[in-house]
Design a protein around this motif. Structure first.
Motif, PDB file in Angstrom:
ATOM      1  N   ILE A 281       0.822  -1.205   0.000  1.00  0.00           N
ATOM      2  CA  ILE A 281       0.000   0.000   0.000  1.00  0.00           C
ATOM      3  C   ILE A 281       0.862   1.263   0.000  1.00  0.00           C
ATOM      4  CG2 ILE A 281      -0.236   0.165   2.524  1.00  0.00           C
ATOM      5  CD1 ILE A 281      -3.162   1.020   2.026  1.00  0.00           C
ATOM      6  N   LEU A 282       2.029   1.207   0.644  1.00  0.00           N
ATOM      7  CA  LEU A 282       2.937   2.351   0.645  1.00  0.00           C
ATOM      8  C   LEU A 282       3.521   2.562  -0.742  1.00  0.00           C
ATOM      9  CD1 LEU A 282       4.466   4.602   2.073  1.00  0.00           C
ATOM     10  CD2 LEU A 282       6.170   2.914   2.818  1.00  0.00           C
ATOM     11  N   ILE A 283       3.850   1.466  -1.423  1.00  0.00           N
ATOM     12  CA  ILE A 283       4.361   1.568  -2.792  1.00  0.00           C
ATOM     13  C   ILE A 283       3.300   2.177  -3.702  1.00  0.00           C
ATOM     14  CG2 ILE A 283       5.168   0.249  -4.792  1.00  0.00           C
ATOM     15  CD1 ILE A 283       6.314  -1.806  -2.797  1.00  0.00           C
ATOM     16  N   ALA A 284       2.049   1.699  -3.562  1.00  0.00           N
ATOM     17  CA  ALA A 284       0.950   2.234  -4.369  1.00  0.00           C
ATOM     18  C   ALA A 284       0.726   3.708  -4.063  1.00  0.00           C
ATOM     19  CB  ALA A 284      -0.329   1.431  -4.110  1.00  0.00           C
ATOM     20  N   PHE A 285       0.808   4.078  -2.780  1.00  0.00           N
ATOM     21  CA  PHE A 285       0.613   5.468  -2.379  1.00  0.00           C
ATOM     22  C   PHE A 285       1.674   6.369  -3.004  1.00  0.00           C
ATOM     23  CE2 PHE A 285       1.677   8.999   0.467  1.00  0.00           C
ATOM     24  CZ  PHE A 285       0.443   9.631   0.586  1.00  0.00           C
ATOM     25  N   ILE A 286       2.916   5.931  -3.010  1.00  0.00           N
ATOM     26  CA  ILE A 286       4.004   6.727  -3.596  1.00  0.00           C
ATOM     27  C   ILE A 286       3.768   6.940  -5.084  1.00  0.00           C
ATOM     28  CG2 ILE A 286       6.468   6.739  -4.139  1.00  0.00           C
ATOM     29  CD1 ILE A 286       6.917   5.254  -1.463  1.00  0.00           C
ATOM     30  N   ILE A 287       3.349   5.876  -5.781  1.00  0.00           N
ATOM     31  CA  ILE A 287       3.099   5.985  -7.224  1.00  0.00           C
ATOM     32  C   ILE A 287       1.969   6.970  -7.496  1.00  0.00           C
ATOM     33  CG2 ILE A 287       2.283   4.735  -9.258  1.00  0.00           C
ATOM     34  CD1 ILE A 287       3.694   2.244  -8.114  1.00  0.00           C
ATOM     35  N   VAL A 288       0.868   6.846  -6.744  1.00  0.00           N
ATOM     36  CA  VAL A 288      -0.281   7.741  -6.935  1.00  0.00           C
ATOM     37  C   VAL A 288       0.099   9.180  -6.582  1.00  0.00           C
ATOM     38  CG1 VAL A 288      -2.623   8.287  -6.136  1.00  0.00           C
ATOM     39  CG2 VAL A 288      -1.980   5.914  -6.600  1.00  0.00           C
ATOM     40  N   ALA A 289       0.899   9.344  -5.523  1.00  0.00           N
ATOM     41  CA  ALA A 289       1.330  10.685  -5.117  1.00  0.00           C
ATOM     42  C   ALA A 289       2.144  11.351  -6.223  1.00  0.00           C
ATOM     43  CB  ALA A 289       2.155  10.607  -3.830  1.00  0.00           C
ATOM     44  N   ILE A 290       3.032  10.608  -6.844  1.00  0.00           N
ATOM     45  CA  ILE A 290       3.847  11.154  -7.932  1.00  0.00           C
ATOM     46  C   ILE A 290       2.963  11.547  -9.113  1.00  0.00           C
ATOM     47  CG2 ILE A 290       5.601  10.585  -9.662  1.00  0.00           C
ATOM     48  CD1 ILE A 290       6.941   8.820  -7.528  1.00  0.00           C
ATOM     49  N   VAL A 291       2.011  10.674  -9.461  1.00  0.00           N
ATOM     50  CA  VAL A 291       1.123  10.946 -10.600  1.00  0.00           C
ATOM     51  C   VAL A 291       0.309  12.213 -10.370  1.00  0.00           C
ATOM     52  CG1 VAL A 291      -0.887  10.112 -11.873  1.00  0.00           C
ATOM     53  CG2 VAL A 291       0.980   8.539 -11.343  1.00  0.00           C
ATOM     54  N   PHE A 292      -0.291  12.349  -9.194  1.00  0.00           N
ATOM     55  CA  PHE A 292      -1.131  13.521  -8.927  1.00  0.00           C
ATOM     56  C   PHE A 292      -0.301  14.790  -8.759  1.00  0.00           C
ATOM     57  CE2 PHE A 292      -4.647  10.626  -8.257  1.00  0.00           C
ATOM     58  CZ  PHE A 292      -5.754  11.395  -8.580  1.00  0.00           C
ATOM     59  N   THR A 293       0.900  14.649  -8.219  1.00  0.00           N
ATOM     60  CA  THR A 293       1.772  15.820  -8.096  1.00  0.00           C
ATOM     61  C   THR A 293       2.149  16.361  -9.472  1.00  0.00           C
ATOM     62  OG1 THR A 293       2.672  15.029  -5.985  1.00  0.00           O
ATOM     63  CG2 THR A 293       3.955  16.675  -7.172  1.00  0.00           C
ATOM     64  N   LEU A 294       2.518  15.458 -10.367  1.00  0.00           N
ATOM     65  CA  LEU A 294       2.840  15.873 -11.735  1.00  0.00           C
ATOM     66  C   LEU A 294       1.612  16.427 -12.440  1.00  0.00           C
ATOM     67  CD1 LEU A 294       5.167  12.915 -12.850  1.00  0.00           C
ATOM     68  CD2 LEU A 294       5.855  15.224 -12.177  1.00  0.00           C
ATOM     69  N   LEU A 295       0.457  15.805 -12.209  1.00  0.00           N
ATOM     70  CA  LEU A 295      -0.775  16.261 -12.845  1.00  0.00           C
ATOM     71  C   LEU A 295      -1.113  17.687 -12.431  1.00  0.00           C
ATOM     72  CD1 LEU A 295      -3.351  15.562 -14.532  1.00  0.00           C
ATOM     73  CD2 LEU A 295      -4.389  14.804 -12.375  1.00  0.00           C
ATOM     74  N   LEU A 296      -0.974  17.983 -11.141  1.00  0.00           N
ATOM     75  CA  LEU A 296      -1.349  19.309 -10.645  1.00  0.00           C
ATOM     76  C   LEU A 296      -0.324  20.374 -10.988  1.00  0.00           C
ATOM     77  CD1 LEU A 296      -3.263  21.112  -8.999  1.00  0.00           C
ATOM     78  CD2 LEU A 296      -2.019  20.414  -6.940  1.00  0.00           C
ATOM     79  N   HIS A 297       0.959  20.040 -10.875  1.00  0.00           N
ATOM     80  CA  HIS A 297       2.000  21.071 -10.961  1.00  0.00           C
ATOM     81  C   HIS A 297       2.728  21.143 -12.303  1.00  0.00           C
ATOM     82  CE1 HIS A 297       1.505  21.973  -6.745  1.00  0.00           C
ATOM     83  NE2 HIS A 297       1.712  20.717  -6.424  1.00  0.00           N
ATOM     84  N   LYS A 298       2.574  20.126 -13.142  1.00  0.00           N
ATOM     85  CA  LYS A 298       3.377  20.100 -14.366  1.00  0.00           C
ATOM     86  C   LYS A 298       2.557  19.962 -15.642  1.00  0.00           C
ATOM     87  CE  LYS A 298       7.323  20.317 -12.171  1.00  0.00           C
ATOM     88  NZ  LYS A 298       8.194  21.507 -12.310  1.00  0.00           N
ATOM     89  N   THR A 299       1.246  20.072 -15.543  1.00  0.00           N
ATOM     90  CA  THR A 299       0.428  19.906 -16.744  1.00  0.00           C
ATOM     91  C   THR A 299      -0.521  21.092 -16.924  1.00  0.00           C
ATOM     92  OG1 THR A 299      -1.400  18.745 -15.638  1.00  0.00           O
ATOM     93  CG2 THR A 299       0.450  17.401 -16.428  1.00  0.00           C
ATOM     94  N   THR A 300      -1.004  21.244 -18.149  1.00  0.00           N
ATOM     95  CA  THR A 300      -2.009  22.275 -18.438  1.00  0.00           C
ATOM     96  C   THR A 300      -3.282  22.012 -17.641  1.00  0.00           C
ATOM     97  OG1 THR A 300      -1.117  22.532 -20.680  1.00  0.00           O
ATOM     98  CG2 THR A 300      -3.345  23.362 -20.277  1.00  0.00           C
ATOM     99  N   PHE A 301      -3.615  20.749 -17.471  1.00  0.00           N
ATOM    100  CA  PHE A 301      -4.798  20.391 -16.686  1.00  0.00           C
ATOM    101  C   PHE A 301      -4.691  20.952 -15.275  1.00  0.00           C
ATOM    102  CE2 PHE A 301      -7.229  17.661 -13.851  1.00  0.00           C
ATOM    103  CZ  PHE A 301      -8.438  17.517 -14.526  1.00  0.00           C
ATOM    104  N   GLY A 302      -3.525  20.790 -14.655  1.00  0.00           N
ATOM    105  CA  GLY A 302      -3.327  21.313 -13.304  1.00  0.00           C
ATOM    106  C   GLY A 302      -3.406  22.826 -13.251  1.00  0.00           C
ATOM    107  N   ARG A 303      -2.830  23.481 -14.250  1.00  0.00           N
ATOM    108  CA  ARG A 303      -2.902  24.948 -14.288  1.00  0.00           C
ATOM    109  C   ARG A 303      -4.347  25.416 -14.441  1.00  0.00           C
ATOM    110  NH1 ARG A 303       1.968  24.118 -17.131  1.00  0.00           N
ATOM    111  NH2 ARG A 303       0.906  24.105 -19.152  1.00  0.00           N
TER     112      ARG A 303
END
Length: 339
Positions: free
Chosen positions: A186-208
């Motif tokens: 579950i910690l491994i899954a959490f890290i993967i999801v955290a990275i995906v959402f962090t990139l989605l919010l801060h590094k994509t047009t969608f996040g902006r």
């Protein structure tokens, strides 16, 4: 003066204005540093109260007990940045888990199919929330999701009544508690999801666009941003992550029932608010949200080691929510505001 010169003249000052000089004081006054301090204090206090707290294996194992609900905090952060809220996530967890168990036990489908159905039910719940919110703009997200919170859990009770459903295959039950080495799945899954959402919010047009909607939805709409589409997508993401929570929760418990995940919405909103997500929209970062997850999680784990009643934990979570909302409104001392 030609049009090109006018464009350059208008562009350069704005461009230069957006380039802020690095300030050491501003850097260390960021909300995340306060969260790091709070997390440090949680570790210090819990280690004093219980000699078993700082055991590395126990700390890793503890993540299996609180990270299931943490998956929902990522889309909740996006929702709050957009000036919305979703208080139906706990009911979505319950309904997704109940349908998954029913598909497996009552209809005899393979567990893999039941998991896919669980994710589909979560996405459907999020889609219903999103469509209702964008179609009935006169209704606030609180009212809409309050209604669906009652609706989804009611359906779960109709399906299972007050009974539990389990008898899942061994590999599924192991999934909630299993480890790769000493690191829980579950910690491994959490890290993967955290990275995906962090990139989605801060590094994509969608996040902006999410930030833009939260700052000024009307201006965003006139600027060509698909406000309704983005809001629906974010609510669907919340539903999918609630279904992921249902999967891990059912695996960890070995069964599911209609009353699971009660109060999850309070904890998830608290995590997001404590993490610095603005309650009025347009502000917040995923790093703070991730830190808040571990602050509340390890606080609960440490107090559980010394048998603190669950009612006391609710009081602490409520106090943290008030702290998270009120602290940004407090005025800093004048000497900290001097340049």
């Amino acid at each position: 003066m030609n049009n090109k010169s006018l464009a350059e003249e208008n562009y350069l000052p704005n461009n230069l204005a957006n380039k802020k000089e690095f300030s050491l004081k501003s850097f260390f006054l960021q909300w995340e540093w306060l969260l790091i301090l709070i997390l440090f204090l949680v570790f210090i206090i819990n280690s004093i109260l219980s000699p078993y707290f700082l055991d590395a294996n126990s700390l890793l194992g503890a993540t299996s007990t609180f990270l299931d609900k943490a998956f929902i905090v990522f889309p909740m952060a996006l929702i709050m940045i957009m000036r919305d809220i979703d208080i139906s996530v706990g009911s979505t967890v319950a309904l997704s888990g109940v349908v998954m168990a029913t598909v497996y036990n009552s209809f005899g489908f393979p567990m893999e199919i039941a998991i896919l159905v669980c994710l589909a039910v979560g996405a459907l719940c999020g889609l219903i929330n999103g469509l209702l919110i964008v179609k009935f703009k006169e209704l606030s997200a609180v009212i809409v999701t309050l209604g669906t919170m009652i609706l989804f859990r009611g359906i779960a009770y109709i399906i299972l009544e007050d009974q539990a459903s389990g008898n899942f295959p061994d590999w599924f039950n192991y999934f909630g508690w299993g480890t790769a080495g000493n690191i829980p799945f579950i910690l491994i899954a959490f890290i993967i999801v955290a990275i995906v959402f962090t990139l989605l919010l801060h590094k994509t047009t969608f996040g902006r666009n999410v930030y833009a909607i939260g700052s000024n939805p009307t201006a965003s709409r006139f600027s060509g941003v698909s406000v309704d589409k983005i809001r629906v997508i974010v609510f669907v993401l919340a539903g999918v992550m609630a279904a992921v929570t249902a999967i891990f929760l059912a695996s960890r418990m070995g069964s599911t029932r209609p009353n699971v995940a009660s109060g999850y919405e309070l904890e998830v909103i608290t995590m997001a608010a404590l993490g610095g997500i603005s309650t009025v929209g347009g502000k917040g970062r995923m790093l703070g949200t991730i830190l808040a997850v571990f602050i509340i999680g390890f606080l609960q784990y440490g107090l559980g080691l010394i048998n603190i009643p669950s009612q006391t934990l609710l009081i602490i979570i409520g106090a943290l929510l008030i702290l998270a909302v009120a602290t940004p409104k407090l005025k800093l001392p004048k000497f900290l505001l001097r340049k």
